[in-house]
Design a protein around this motif. Structure first.
Motif, PDB file in Angstrom:
ATOM      1  N   GLU A 164       0.771  -1.392  -0.061  1.00 53.33           N
ATOM      2  CA  GLU A 164       0.282  -0.347   0.248  1.00 53.33           C
ATOM      3  C   GLU A 164       1.353   1.674  -0.553  1.00 53.33           C
ATOM      4  O   GLU A 164       0.564   2.428  -0.342  1.00 53.33           O
ATOM      5  N   SER A 165       1.898   0.994   0.685  1.00 49.41           N
ATOM      6  CA  SER A 165       3.086   2.563   0.368  1.00 49.41           C
ATOM      7  C   SER A 165       4.378   2.748  -0.295  1.00 49.41           C
ATOM      8  O   SER A 165       4.264   1.340  -0.535  1.00 49.41           O
ATOM      9  N   GLN A 166       4.186   3.891  -0.857  1.00 53.29           N
ATOM     10  CA  GLN A 166       5.600   4.367  -1.370  1.00 53.29           C
ATOM     11  C   GLN A 166       6.499   5.403  -0.455  1.00 53.29           C
ATOM     12  O   GLN A 166       5.679   6.130  -0.173  1.00 53.29           O
ATOM     13  N   ARG A 167       7.698   5.066  -0.161  1.00 57.69           N
ATOM     14  CA  ARG A 167       8.701   5.873  -0.156  1.00 57.69           C
ATOM     15  C   ARG A 167       9.197   6.499  -0.957  1.00 57.69           C
ATOM     16  O   ARG A 167       9.973   5.901  -1.400  1.00 57.69           O
ATOM     17  N   GLU A 168       9.495   7.868  -0.602  1.00 57.88           N
ATOM     18  CA  GLU A 168      11.362   8.508  -1.078  1.00 57.88           C
ATOM     19  C   GLU A 168      12.566   8.559  -0.218  1.00 57.88           C
ATOM     20  O   GLU A 168      11.856   9.192   0.682  1.00 57.88           O
ATOM     21  N   LYS A 169      13.112   8.778  -0.155  1.00 59.85           N
ATOM     22  CA  LYS A 169      14.730   8.875   0.466  1.00 59.85           C
ATOM     23  C   LYS A 169      15.741   9.326  -0.803  1.00 59.85           C
ATOM     24  O   LYS A 169      15.635   9.396  -1.562  1.00 59.85           O
ATOM     25  N   PHE A 170      16.217   9.922  -0.271  1.00 68.37           N
ATOM     26  CA  PHE A 170      17.322  10.817  -0.813  1.00 68.37           C
ATOM     27  C   PHE A 170      18.921  10.390  -0.375  1.00 68.37           C
ATOM     28  O   PHE A 170      19.243   9.843   0.647  1.00 68.37           O
ATOM     29  N   ILE A 171      19.711   9.540  -1.913  1.00 69.41           N
ATOM     30  CA  ILE A 171      20.781   9.366  -1.179  1.00 69.41           C
ATOM     31  C   ILE A 171      22.320  10.470  -1.472  1.00 69.41           C
ATOM     32  O   ILE A 171      21.935  11.127  -2.503  1.00 69.41           O
TER      33      ILE A 171
END
Length: 144
Positions: free
Chosen positions: A74-81
């Motif tokens: 159900e979920s999507q995450r966005e992270k930065f590298i």
């Protein structure tokens, strides 16, 4: 000290961070072999795969990437590298300056979950990076 005074660097950084933009990575390269001035040489929408193709084997570069992954159905995450790239053919004097210059880059590309030191393009495969992001992200519901 690295020179990050080019206003295009902050513009590209804000573009990658923006939810309204499809741009999901930026690449900073040195103007020349002898210069400590960094500039945006590329941006893109194709994620880590596209970034890998843009990296030069004889260069030291810095990249900022938005990585989107699913935590569950159900979920999507966005992270930065933040990627610190030292190509296998990078000159010795450039390598020697990387740790000092990386600290300067981190003052400008400030918000990221993990730093990924990369010496080979395989260091930028998405699956192992997503595993690290999940671990860095706190709660994990799938046992990673």
């Amino acid at each position: 000290m690295a020179d990050l005074s080019d206003p295009q660097i902050d513009e590209a950084y804000q573009d990658v961070r923006s939810d309204k933009s499809d741009t999901n990575w930026l690449l900073l390269d040195y103007e020349s072999d002898r210069s400590d001035k960094l500039r945006v040489t590329q941006t893109g929408t194709g994620g880590l795969a596209e970034l890998r193709d843009a990296l030069g084997d004889s260069k030291a570069s810095y990249a900022y990437v938005r990585v989107t992954f699913s935590n569950d159905k159900e979920s999507q995450r966005e992270k930065f590298i933040l990627v610190v790239w030292i190509g296998p053919g990078c000159k010795v004097m450039r390598k020697a300056k990387i740790s000092v210059h990386a600290a300067d880059v981190k003052q400008v590309l400030r918000v990221y979950s993990i730093e990924v030191p990369a010496r080979e393009k395989d260091d930028l495969k998405e699956d192992p990076i997503v595993v690290k992001l999940r671990k860095a992200g706190g709660a994990s519901y799938d046992g990673v």
